[in-house]
Design a protein around this motif. Structure first.
Motif, PDB file in Angstrom:
ATOM      1  N   ARG A  28       0.831  -1.215   0.000  1.00  0.00           N
ATOM      2  CA  ARG A  28       0.000   0.000   0.000  1.00  0.00           C
ATOM      3  C   ARG A  28       0.857   1.253   0.000  1.00  0.00           C
ATOM      4  NH1 ARG A  28      -4.964  -1.250   4.183  1.00  0.00           N
ATOM      5  NH2 ARG A  28      -6.007  -2.807   2.877  1.00  0.00           N
ATOM      6  N   ASP A  29       1.949   1.235   0.784  1.00  0.00           N
ATOM      7  CA  ASP A  29       2.830   2.396   0.830  1.00  0.00           C
ATOM      8  C   ASP A  29       3.514   2.608  -0.512  1.00  0.00           C
ATOM      9  OD1 ASP A  29       4.212   4.550   2.341  1.00  0.00           O
ATOM     10  OD2 ASP A  29       5.985   3.333   1.839  1.00  0.00           O
ATOM     11  N   ARG A  30       3.926   1.526  -1.165  1.00  0.00           N
ATOM     12  CA  ARG A  30       4.571   1.625  -2.480  1.00  0.00           C
ATOM     13  C   ARG A  30       3.599   2.226  -3.493  1.00  0.00           C
ATOM     14  NH1 ARG A  30       5.118  -3.410  -3.358  1.00  0.00           N
ATOM     15  NH2 ARG A  30       6.889  -3.624  -1.954  1.00  0.00           N
ATOM     16  N   ALA A  31       2.355   1.766  -3.475  1.00  0.00           N
ATOM     17  CA  ALA A  31       1.345   2.287  -4.404  1.00  0.00           C
ATOM     18  C   ALA A  31       1.072   3.760  -4.127  1.00  0.00           C
ATOM     19  CB  ALA A  31       0.054   1.479  -4.282  1.00  0.00           C
ATOM     20  N   ARG A  32       1.016   4.145  -2.847  1.00  0.00           N
ATOM     21  CA  ARG A  32       0.780   5.545  -2.483  1.00  0.00           C
ATOM     22  C   ARG A  32       1.930   6.437  -2.968  1.00  0.00           C
ATOM     23  NH1 ARG A  32       3.008   8.665   0.816  1.00  0.00           N
ATOM     24  NH2 ARG A  32       4.116   7.011   1.893  1.00  0.00           N
ATOM     25  N   ARG A  33       3.166   5.971  -2.766  1.00  0.00           N
ATOM     26  CA  ARG A  33       4.318   6.767  -3.210  1.00  0.00           C
ATOM     27  C   ARG A  33       4.371   6.900  -4.725  1.00  0.00           C
ATOM     28  NH1 ARG A  33       8.796   4.038  -1.869  1.00  0.00           N
ATOM     29  NH2 ARG A  33       7.772   2.386  -0.722  1.00  0.00           N
ATOM     30  N   SER A  35       1.793   6.827  -6.741  1.00  0.00           N
ATOM     31  CA  SER A  35       0.700   7.730  -7.105  1.00  0.00           C
ATOM     32  C   SER A  35       1.097   9.186  -6.857  1.00  0.00           C
ATOM     33  CB  SER A  35      -0.547   7.373  -6.292  1.00  0.00           C
ATOM     34  OG  SER A  35      -1.598   8.244  -6.591  1.00  0.00           O
ATOM     35  N   GLU A  36       1.735   9.447  -5.724  1.00  0.00           N
ATOM     36  CA  GLU A  36       2.204  10.803  -5.420  1.00  0.00           C
ATOM     37  C   GLU A  36       3.253  11.269  -6.426  1.00  0.00           C
ATOM     38  OE1 GLU A  36       3.584  11.008  -1.394  1.00  0.00           O
ATOM     39  OE2 GLU A  36       1.561  10.824  -0.563  1.00  0.00           O
TER      40      GLU A  36
END
Length: 116
Positions: A28-33, A35-36
């Motif tokens: 989830r953190d990888r996907a969030r980063r 996306s940012e």
């Protein structure tokens, strides 16, 4: 109870549950980063547009025709098309729908207002 938590683990804790929760959190953190990072790049490309190109991008994303945009801005239709073409090239948009989605991601228009 989970309010913002990735997983709620109960005792006795199994190693597999903990490992799965950690992997889920990392994914989830990888996907969030990612996306940012993509949004930051999109904002940078938008920043490279001239004020007129920005204005035309918004109007195109709202579903306005070149003829309508030209009339509203007091410029010729071919001039609108040139600005639109330059904006699409700078934004790296390969189609008008993609161009509109970019405008929505930037918060320039709402998804609902596109194509109205």
């Amino acid at each position: 109870m989970k309010d913002g938590a990735i997983e709620f683990l109960t005792k006795p804790l199994r190693d597999e549950e903990l490992l799965a929760a950690v992997q889920l959190g990392l994914a989830r953190d990888r996907a969030r980063r990612e996306s940012e990072k993509a949004l930051t790049a999109l904002r940078e490309r938008f920043g490279s547009l001239s004020p007129r190109e920005r204005e035309i991008m918004i109007q195109v994303a709202l579903g306005r025709l070149s003829k309508q945009i030209a009339n509203d801005l007091g410029i010729s239709e071919p001039t609108v098309k040139v600005h639109r073409s330059h904006a699409m090239r700078k934004m790296n948009a390969h189609s008008l729908p993609e161009f509109g989605r970019m405008a929505a991601k930037l918060g320039l228009v709402t998804e609902k207002s596109q194509g109205s």
